[in-house]
Scaffold this active site. Structure first.
Site, PDB file in Angstrom:
ATOM      1  N   ASP A 115      -8.970 -36.226  -5.310  1.00  0.00           N
ATOM      2  CA  ASP A 115      -9.634 -35.654  -4.079  1.00  0.00           C
ATOM      3  C   ASP A 115      -9.147 -36.623  -3.301  1.00  0.00           C
ATOM      4  O   ASP A 115      -9.337 -38.113  -3.394  1.00  0.00           O
ATOM      5  CB  ASP A 115     -11.101 -35.777  -4.242  1.00  0.00           C
ATOM      6  CG  ASP A 115     -11.735 -34.670  -5.279  1.00  0.00           C
ATOM      7  OD1 ASP A 115     -10.939 -33.862  -5.739  1.00  0.00           O
ATOM      8  OD2 ASP A 115     -12.937 -34.496  -5.206  1.00  0.00           O
ATOM      9  N   HIS A 171      -5.532 -38.009 -11.646  1.00  0.00           N
ATOM     10  CA  HIS A 171      -5.039 -37.072 -12.814  1.00  0.00           C
ATOM     11  C   HIS A 171      -3.265 -36.904 -12.370  1.00  0.00           C
ATOM     12  O   HIS A 171      -2.969 -37.116 -11.763  1.00  0.00           O
ATOM     13  CB  HIS A 171      -5.740 -35.560 -12.468  1.00  0.00           C
ATOM     14  CG  HIS A 171      -7.077 -35.734 -12.513  1.00  0.00           C
ATOM     15  ND1 HIS A 171      -7.748 -35.061 -13.919  1.00  0.00           N
ATOM     16  CD2 HIS A 171      -8.162 -36.461 -12.012  1.00  0.00           C
ATOM     17  CE1 HIS A 171      -9.064 -35.454 -13.824  1.00  0.00           C
ATOM     18  NE2 HIS A 171      -9.352 -36.197 -12.640  1.00  0.00           N
ATOM     19  N   SER A 258      -9.214 -46.159  -2.280  1.00  0.00           N
ATOM     20  CA  SER A 258      -7.926 -46.519  -2.444  1.00  0.00           C
ATOM     21  C   SER A 258      -6.981 -45.460  -2.387  1.00  0.00           C
ATOM     22  O   SER A 258      -7.329 -44.537  -1.790  1.00  0.00           O
ATOM     23  CB  SER A 258      -7.824 -46.978  -4.164  1.00  0.00           C
ATOM     24  OG  SER A 258      -6.672 -47.804  -4.336  1.00  0.00           O
TER      25      SER A 258
END
Length: 297
Positions: A115, A171, A258
């Site tokens: 995201d 991911h 980050s």
């Protein structure tokens, strides 16, 4: 301070970012006294370790409910009940229900690894505007390997920026066989646009990790995770040498915002139209993990 605006793929609207710790960030990166504090303490790993310990105490769990309310998070997406988190850090790297982030099933697509707010470039060697005009990627410095940088210089590069309010697990963008993760140590500057507008080089100075993902359709993909202020921990949860599916969890960041960077071999993929068009205007595209980032060329 100039607002941070981005285009939200899911709402179809240009939105303004709610910056967690905005006052502190602005002072640190825009004020002369802040610069002193930055170099003396804030960029140092001990500062992030200290803050991380604070966010891992049982007392820090009291921050969870106000944080959810302030930033409008949806607890129905969480894999665990809100009152089950033993600390703020445990909440921060929470898991989501699989149904909250469905993975694009098209075999010709690659998906966003996290995201966040994304910038994409069809050629890493031709990037000339990241947050402000004239800022180029130093690919050899970023990868810590001049030969590897030469191989990927004309490949596509996607920068994905995670804010503290985002889901903080990352991911795999495609199915494949991941290798061992290589660590390049470094300081922990902020990767907020507040900081990167001044020095994009923080991305290749900061602590970072690199993993090669061998795929059948897209060649060997480079997957990087970039540490930042208050993000001393980049935790890998996958098993090197074990095949992964597209969208499978790779790891997580502990507290703080980050970034991840995904780099493809030349000619392997083409960016999705909304990502390419917004990036050409130096506007980030907000999109969720598992949605289409690019497709095979």
């Amino acid at each position: 301070m100039e607002p941070i605006r981005y285009f939200n793929r899911h709402t179809g609207q240009t939105e303004t970012e709610q910056v967690y710790g905005e006052g502190f960030l602005s002072w640190t990166y825009n004020h002369p006294l802040g610069a002193v504090a930055l170099n003396a303490a804030v960029k140092r790993p001990f500062f992030s370790a200290w803050y991380g310990r604070r966010m891992s105490t049982p007392e820090s769990s009291a921050r969870v409910a106000p944080f959810i309310e302030t930033y409008g998070l949806d607890p129905s997406e969480f894999a665990d009940p809100v009152d089950s988190y033993a600390s703020f850090n445990e909440f921060f790297y929470r898991k989501l229900k699989p149904s909250a982030r469905p993975v694009d099933p098209d075999e010709a697509s690659v998906v966003f690894p996290a995201d966040g707010r994304h910038l994409g470039f069809n050629r890493a060697s031709e990037i000339d505007g990241v947050f402000v005009k004239g800022q180029k990627f130093d690919l050899p410095a970023l990868l810590g390997d001049a030969d590897l940088a030469t191989k990927y210089a004309d490949g596509a590069l996607i920068l994905s920026r995670l804010c503290p309010v985002d889901y903080h697990r990352f991911h795999f963008p495609a199915a494949g066989l991941p290798g061992e993760t290589r660590l390049i140590d470094g300081p922990l500057f902020s990767v907020s646009p507040i900081a990167l507008r001044k020095h994009l080089s923080y991305l290749w100075q900061n602590k970072r990790t690199i993993t090669k993902l061998n795929t059948q359709r897209f060649g060997t993909v480079l997957l990087l995770e970039i540490g930042a202020t208050c993000v001393g921990t980049i935790r890998q949860t996958f098993t090197p040498g074990q095949t992964v599916e597209k969208g499978a969890e790779k790891g997580f960041f502990a507290f703080g915002g980050s970034s991840t960077i995904t780099i493809f071999e030349p000619g392997a993929i083409r960016l999705e139209t909304d990502l390419a068009e917004n990036s050409s205007q130096q506007t980030e595209l907000y999109a969720q993990v598992g949605t289409r980032m690019a497709h095979s060329a």
